[in-house]
Motif scaffolding. Structure first.
Motif, short mmCIF file in Angstrom:
data_model
loop_
_atom_site.label_atom_id
_atom_site.label_comp_id
_atom_site.label_asym_id
_atom_site.label_seq_id
_atom_site.Cartn_x
_atom_site.Cartn_y
_atom_site.Cartn_z
N GLN A 176 2.24 -75.87 189.30
CA GLN A 176 3.35 -75.63 190.23
C GLN A 176 2.82 -75.62 191.67
O GLN A 176 1.68 -75.21 191.91
CB GLN A 176 4.00 -74.28 189.93
CG GLN A 176 4.57 -74.14 188.54
CD GLN A 176 5.72 -75.07 188.29
OE1 GLN A 176 6.49 -75.37 189.19
NE2 GLN A 176 5.83 -75.57 187.07
N GLU A 227 7.05 -68.63 190.80
CA GLU A 227 6.55 -69.49 189.73
C GLU A 227 6.11 -68.68 188.52
O GLU A 227 6.13 -69.17 187.39
CB GLU A 227 5.38 -70.34 190.26
CG GLU A 227 5.86 -71.42 191.23
CD GLU A 227 4.72 -72.12 191.98
OE1 GLU A 227 3.55 -71.82 191.72
OE2 GLU A 227 5.03 -72.97 192.84
N SER A 282 4.94 -82.82 190.42
CA SER A 282 5.08 -81.63 189.59
C SER A 282 5.90 -81.94 188.33
O SER A 282 5.53 -81.56 187.22
CB SER A 282 5.73 -80.53 190.43
OG SER A 282 6.19 -79.51 189.63
N GLN A 289 6.15 -67.82 196.76
CA GLN A 289 6.33 -68.97 195.86
C GLN A 289 5.58 -68.74 194.55
O GLN A 289 6.08 -69.04 193.46
CB GLN A 289 5.84 -70.23 196.56
CG GLN A 289 6.34 -71.49 195.90
CD GLN A 289 5.93 -72.73 196.67
OE1 GLN A 289 5.40 -72.65 197.78
NE2 GLN A 289 6.14 -73.89 196.06
N PHE A 330 13.40 -72.51 185.96
CA PHE A 330 13.46 -71.50 187.01
C PHE A 330 14.88 -71.01 187.28
O PHE A 330 15.25 -70.72 188.40
CB PHE A 330 12.78 -72.00 188.28
CG PHE A 330 11.30 -72.11 188.11
CD1 PHE A 330 10.53 -70.96 188.01
CD2 PHE A 330 10.69 -73.33 187.99
CE1 PHE A 330 9.17 -71.03 187.81
CE2 PHE A 330 9.31 -73.42 187.79
CZ PHE A 330 8.56 -72.26 187.69
N ILE A 343 1.85 -73.44 184.59
CA ILE A 343 2.06 -72.57 185.76
C ILE A 343 1.22 -73.06 186.93
O ILE A 343 1.69 -73.15 188.06
CB ILE A 343 1.67 -71.11 185.42
CG1 ILE A 343 2.47 -70.59 184.24
CG2 ILE A 343 1.80 -70.23 186.66
CD1 ILE A 343 3.78 -69.96 184.56
#
Lengths: 363, 170
Positions: free
Chosen positions: A318, A87, A283, A83, A208, A315
């Motif tokens: 996240q 990210e 988030s 993950q 993303f 960042i």
């Protein structure tokens, strides 16, 4: 190199922000490459995938940008580590879901990453902070040529580099820029921009990639077509599209200030207040608040030096990064508490907003 | 066009007619209501015509129905299912399927970008070597010893010009 040390090392994405990265946060180029005579990853048998993985990992690790790189298979990564890499835009969601026979090689400065057995045998990527399409192209071109000395790429003169999906044939290049466009979002112009950009043969996506939302007013703009144009032509065309989006964003900011500066400053001031005092932050909300602070920096409400703090927080807010920092796995509800705590402490010592310069400075 | 248009994806009558201009090329799609809904055509921002056209051009062409890629065993049905090909050789095997697709999908149909010089040079050397080795066996078999000697000399010449590290990925 280990994944833990990679996360804590300064990287191109998290530590290179400056006033040059105001609207274009980063530039990214990826090339898809396949080995001649081998089945594409999606069709290859498990044993064939393993073979390709071994050949490609060796070839990639031997290139000079990949000295002392992180060279790891997907199977060796925990869910949380995967993950985090997603990210950081170092691996794709698709690769993180791969079962076996897939891997990634990431350079020490995290500017280069090469995914093996994603949709194609190789997905070579270079990442540069700011608006640096040409530099990014030169860097990736060099790495690609170095790899080609050791690997026989699948290529034909008419179709170019052969890829699993025909939409990537030709140059097999996707060049993209990650853009922060808060004023276009606030003034409801994004839909219009997306339509215009599409007509110019470019695609707009969320932060993303495919299917992701555009929280934080951050968008990825990239070329749609890959065959029939050289890399230089694609980059030139994308460059001019990005340039005109930058102009539109700057115009939209001017207009917002002209029409109702108080309303815009109210948004920025409130975002600052929430970041300093909230106790539960999702988030998405965190991204939107940080985006407003970032806009404030561009408008001189906050000093320029704060921009890299915000980019790092974009960042670190996240889910993956948040859990890594807290050394554990948490439910989404708990994460929202942790995120708020983290941002509260970060903003406790943050420079206070100063709206005087902006109002007078822009007459 | 007096006949009512049929949906490009299924055979139902088309009620949604979409025209999009990408790269100065006009793309037209006719869809029935349910396909339009399913493909997200009603949402102009999230909708990519390239993806749709890719799928639309997959209406089975009878000529290719029995074709199988010699290299990897891939069939046209597999492509319909995955939207991806099996191996690089599939592009040759399914040429007639790919070519009409490219026009809608890309700016042009011929590659004008980077060429992998090393890999191509290597490939032509190996191709030459294979041919020479074949010549050699043929010549020996038919007792043409002068030809055989020439082939053998050429082979050693070609082998010398091959860089020291070439490990052809087979």
């Amino acid at each position: 190199m280990t994944i833990a040390s990679l996360i804590d090392t300064p990287s191109e994405l998290t530590d290179a922000a400056s006033n040059k990265t105001a609207i274009v946060l980063m530039t990214r180029i990826r090339l898809a490459r396949n080995i001649a005579g081998r089945s594409f990853p999606g069709w290859a048998k498990p044993a064939q995938r393993e073979e390709i993985l071994a050949v490609c990992r060796d070839a990639v690790a031997a290139t000079s940008p990949m000295k002392r790189s992180l060279n790891i298979t997907v199977g060796e990564l925990s869910e949380l580590e995967k993950q985090i890499l997603v990210e950081r835009h170092l691996i794709s969601r698709e690769l993180s879901g791969a079962k076996s026979g897939a891997g990634v090689i990431i350079s020490k400065d995290q500017a280069f990453s090469v995914m093996v057995n994603e949709e194609d045998h190789l997905r070579i990527q270079v990442l540069r902070s700011g608006f640096q399409l040409k530099k990014a192209w030169n860097a990736i071109n060099e790495l690609d040529s170095a790899l080609e000395e050791h690997l026989d790429y699948a290529f034909t003169p008419t179709l170019g580099y052969l890829t699993a999906c025909p939409t990537n044939l030709g140059t097999a290049m996707r060049a993209s820029a990650m853009m922060h466009l808060p004023a276009l979002v606030i003034s409801n112009q994004m839909e219009k921009v997306v339509r215009a950009v599409n007509q110019l043969g470019m695609v707009v996506r969320g932060l993303f990639g495919e299917g992701s939302d555009a929280s934080g007013s951050i968008f990825q703009i990239s070329n749609q077509t890959t065959l029939g144009e050289s890399e230089a032509e694609i980059i030139k065309r994308l460059h001019s599209v990005l340039q005109s989006i930058i102009e539109h964003e700057l115009n939209a900011r001017e207009k917002l200030l002209e029409a109702d500066a108080a309303k815009l400053f109210d948004k920025i001031g409130r975002a600052f207040g929430i970041l300093q005092n909230s106790h539960v932050l999702s988030s998405g909300e965190a991204m939107n608040l940080l985006s407003l602070i970032r806009l404030g920096i561009d408008l001189s409400v906050f000093p320029d030096a704060s921009r890299c703090v915000i980019d790092r927080l974009l960042i670190e807010a996240q889910p993956g990064h948040l859990q890594h920092a807290q050394k554990g796995e948490f439910e989404p509800g708990q994460r929202d508490l942790l995120r708020a705590t983290r941002l509260r402490s970060e903003f406790a010592n943050f420079v206070r907003p100063d709206f005087t310069f902006s109002t007078h400075g822009k007459n | 066009m007096a006949n009512p248009l049929k949906c490009d994806l299924c055979a139902k009558p088309a009620t949604v007619h979409l025209t999009q201009i990408v790269n100065n090329k006009v793309h037209k799609v006719d869809l029935c209501e349910s396909c339009a809904q399913a493909k997200g055509v009603t949402d102009p921002s999230g909708f990519s015509l390239a993806d749709l056209l890719l799928k639309a051009s997959l209406n089975p062409e009878p000529s290719l129905a029995g074709v199988r890629c010699e290299q990897c065993g891939f069939t046209q049905n597999d492509f319909k299912k995955h939207g991806r090909f099996g191996c690089p050789a599939c592009y040759e095997a399914f040429k007639t399927l790919v070519e009409p697709m490219l026009d809608n999908m890309h700016k042009g149909t011929t590659h004008t970008g980077k060429i992998p010089q090393c890999a191509l040079a290597r490939k032509s050397l190996y191709d030459r070597l294979t041919k020479l080795e074949l010549d050699l066996t043929e010549a020996i078999k038919s007792e043409r010893y002068e030809d055989a000697a020439r082939a053998r000399d050429e082979i050693s010449q070609v082998k010398q010009s091959v860089p020291s590290n070439p490990k052809p990925a087979r």
